[in-house]
Design a protein around this motif. Structure first.
Motif, PDB file in Angstrom:
ATOM      1  N   UNK A  45     -10.747   4.681   8.077  1.00 22.37           N
ATOM      2  CA  UNK A  45     -10.290   5.977   8.617  1.00 22.37           C
ATOM      3  C   UNK A  45      -8.827   5.925   9.053  1.00 22.37           C
ATOM      4  N   UNK A  46      -8.091   6.976   8.701  1.00 23.06           N
ATOM      5  CA  UNK A  46      -6.710   7.103   9.132  1.00 23.06           C
ATOM      6  C   UNK A  46      -5.694   6.378   8.269  1.00 23.06           C
ATOM      7  N   UNK A  47      -6.132   5.707   7.192  1.00 24.31           N
ATOM      8  CA  UNK A  47      -5.194   4.938   6.373  1.00 24.31           C
ATOM      9  C   UNK A  47      -5.020   5.533   4.977  1.00 24.31           C
ATOM     10  N   UNK A  48      -5.417   6.800   4.815  1.00 21.60           N
ATOM     11  CA  UNK A  48      -5.363   7.426   3.500  1.00 21.60           C
ATOM     12  C   UNK A  48      -3.929   7.541   2.970  1.00 21.60           C
ATOM     13  N   UNK A  49      -3.020   8.012   3.800  1.00 22.21           N
ATOM     14  CA  UNK A  49      -1.630   8.191   3.346  1.00 22.21           C
ATOM     15  C   UNK A  49      -0.997   6.847   2.989  1.00 22.21           C
ATOM     16  N   UNK A  50      -1.273   5.842   3.785  1.00 24.71           N
ATOM     17  CA  UNK A  50      -0.740   4.492   3.518  1.00 24.71           C
ATOM     18  C   UNK A  50      -1.284   3.959   2.196  1.00 24.71           C
ATOM     19  N   UNK A  51      -2.561   4.181   1.957  1.00 23.92           N
ATOM     20  CA  UNK A  51      -3.175   3.728   0.712  1.00 23.92           C
ATOM     21  C   UNK A  51      -2.562   4.437  -0.484  1.00 23.92           C
ATOM     22  N   UNK A  52      -2.398   5.771  -0.371  1.00 22.40           N
ATOM     23  CA  UNK A  52      -1.865   6.537  -1.504  1.00 22.40           C
ATOM     24  C   UNK A  52      -0.454   6.085  -1.860  1.00 22.40           C
ATOM     25  N   UNK A  53       0.370   5.812  -0.859  1.00 24.15           N
ATOM     26  CA  UNK A  53       1.737   5.349  -1.136  1.00 24.15           C
ATOM     27  C   UNK A  53       1.713   3.985  -1.822  1.00 24.15           C
ATOM     28  N   UNK A  54       0.857   3.087  -1.354  1.00 24.54           N
ATOM     29  CA  UNK A  54       0.770   1.755  -1.959  1.00 24.54           C
ATOM     30  C   UNK A  54       0.195   1.835  -3.377  1.00 24.54           C
ATOM     31  N   UNK A  55      -0.821   2.686  -3.565  1.00 25.69           N
ATOM     32  CA  UNK A  55      -1.392   2.874  -4.905  1.00 25.69           C
ATOM     33  C   UNK A  55      -0.333   3.390  -5.873  1.00 25.69           C
ATOM     34  N   UNK A  56       0.473   4.341  -5.448  1.00 22.52           N
ATOM     35  CA  UNK A  56       1.516   4.900  -6.318  1.00 22.52           C
ATOM     36  C   UNK A  56       2.513   3.832  -6.728  1.00 22.52           C
ATOM     37  N   UNK A  57       2.935   3.007  -5.779  1.00 27.20           N
ATOM     38  CA  UNK A  57       3.904   1.961  -6.108  1.00 27.20           C
ATOM     39  C   UNK A  57       3.283   0.908  -7.024  1.00 27.20           C
ATOM     40  N   UNK A  58       2.046   0.517  -6.772  1.00 27.37           N
ATOM     41  CA  UNK A  58       1.393  -0.463  -7.634  1.00 27.37           C
ATOM     42  C   UNK A  58       1.197   0.052  -9.047  1.00 27.37           C
ATOM     43  N   UNK A 113      -5.137   9.376  -9.169  1.00 21.76           N
ATOM     44  CA  UNK A 113      -5.927   9.094  -7.969  1.00 21.76           C
ATOM     45  C   UNK A 113      -6.539  10.399  -7.466  1.00 21.76           C
ATOM     46  N   UNK A 114      -7.828  10.375  -7.150  1.00 27.08           N
ATOM     47  CA  UNK A 114      -8.532  11.561  -6.684  1.00 27.08           C
ATOM     48  C   UNK A 114      -9.295  11.228  -5.399  1.00 27.08           C
ATOM     49  N   UNK A 115      -9.456  12.221  -4.554  1.00 30.20           N
ATOM     50  CA  UNK A 115     -10.337  12.093  -3.395  1.00 30.20           C
ATOM     51  C   UNK A 115     -11.569  12.945  -3.647  1.00 30.20           C
TER      52      UNK A 115
END
Length: 277
Positions: free
Chosen positions: A13-26, A41-43
């Motif tokens: 919980x609360x780490x969605x934005x951090x995950x999306x940024x890291x996923x985009x860079x990877x 990426x989809x939610x």
């Protein structure tokens, strides 16, 4: 044969934005290094995050992960730290494809001029553009005010880097291609037309780089891209931009009254255009 992988994760919980940024860079790193076809990426309604990654073949994907230690990269470490639960991957073989984007993703191009190398923008360039995008004078006639910090710059430029129907060329000197001095963008519009725009770092203005680079991008648009029309939208008080456009053969086509409401108030807009000869 084209292959695809379906991933599923439940995030902390609360780490969605951090995950999306890291996923985009990877995803960007893998695409540039291994020539994957990228991913989405989809939610889901179930709260899970789903990623669909497309590859030229299963062999290309396997070799990519065998030859590179991706999970030692900071972005992948961040992704793992954000995941609460991961599910088994699903391997898919593409049989039919009816998925289309509103505009096609453009293949990155390299352009050169007498002094300059124009290369595709990447996320690492955001640090170099921080002084321009946070500078009140440089941003005076932009469509929005100065940005606050590097995270805002990364968010703002992400479309320039990954967007469909956009080519963003970093302006660099030939002997220092990694040093981003500014950029020129070519954005697809309807009816085989495109809009151009440009910005230089404050410490790189006054050398004629923007004019030289924009001339090359316009020529690329008319010849390589076979565009019919290229235009630019500029503030009536932006004398430097108007001089640049007129020097490149753009003609004033009209004035849009009260076209923008920006940080400096309601502004008219001048439209300059060129037609392919």
């Amino acid at each position: 044969m084209t292959a695809a992988i379906l991933y599923r994760w439940r995030l902390k919980p609360g780490r969605e934005a951090e995950f999306r940024a890291a996923w985009s860079e990877g995803t960007r790193l893998i695409h540039l290094t291994c020539k994957s076809y990228g991913a989405r990426l989809h939610e889901g309604e179930d709260g899970l995050f789903w990623s669909y990654a497309l590859w030229p073949s299963e062999e290309v994907r396997t070799a990519c992960f065998a030859d590179h230690d991706w999970f030692s990269q900071d972005c992948f470490k961040t992704m793992q730290a954000c995941i609460e639960e991961r599910f088994d991957e699903t391997r898919l073989t593409l049989t039919d494809d009816a998925l289309t984007a509103p505009t096609p993703r453009l293949e990155p191009a390299l352009l050169t001029t007498e002094r300059l190398l124009l290369r595709p923008m990447v996320l690492e360039d955001c640090e170099a553009f921080l002084p321009a995008l946070t500078d009140p004078e440089t941003m005076k006639y932009w469509s929005r005010g100065p940005l606050a910090d590097i995270e805002a710059v990364r968010d703002y430029l992400s479309w320039n880097i990954r967007g469909d129907g956009v080519e963003s060329f970093v302006i660099a000197l030939k002997d220092t291609p990694e040093d981003a001095l500014g950029w020129v963008v070519l954005m697809d519009r309807k009816n085989n037309a495109a809009e151009t725009g440009y910005m230089m770092r404050p410490d790189q203005q006054g050398h004629g780089y923007a004019r030289e680079a924009t001339a090359a991008v316009v020529e690329h648009g008319f010849t390589t891209r076979d565009l019919r029309r290229i235009y630019a939208d500029t503030d009536p008080d932006n004398a430097a931009s108007i001089r640049l456009l007129e020097a490149l053969g753009f003609e004033l086509e009209g004035r849009l009254r009260a076209a923008w409401e920006t940080h400096i108030g309601v502004r008219d807009s001048l439209i300059f255009g060129r037609i392919r000869n």
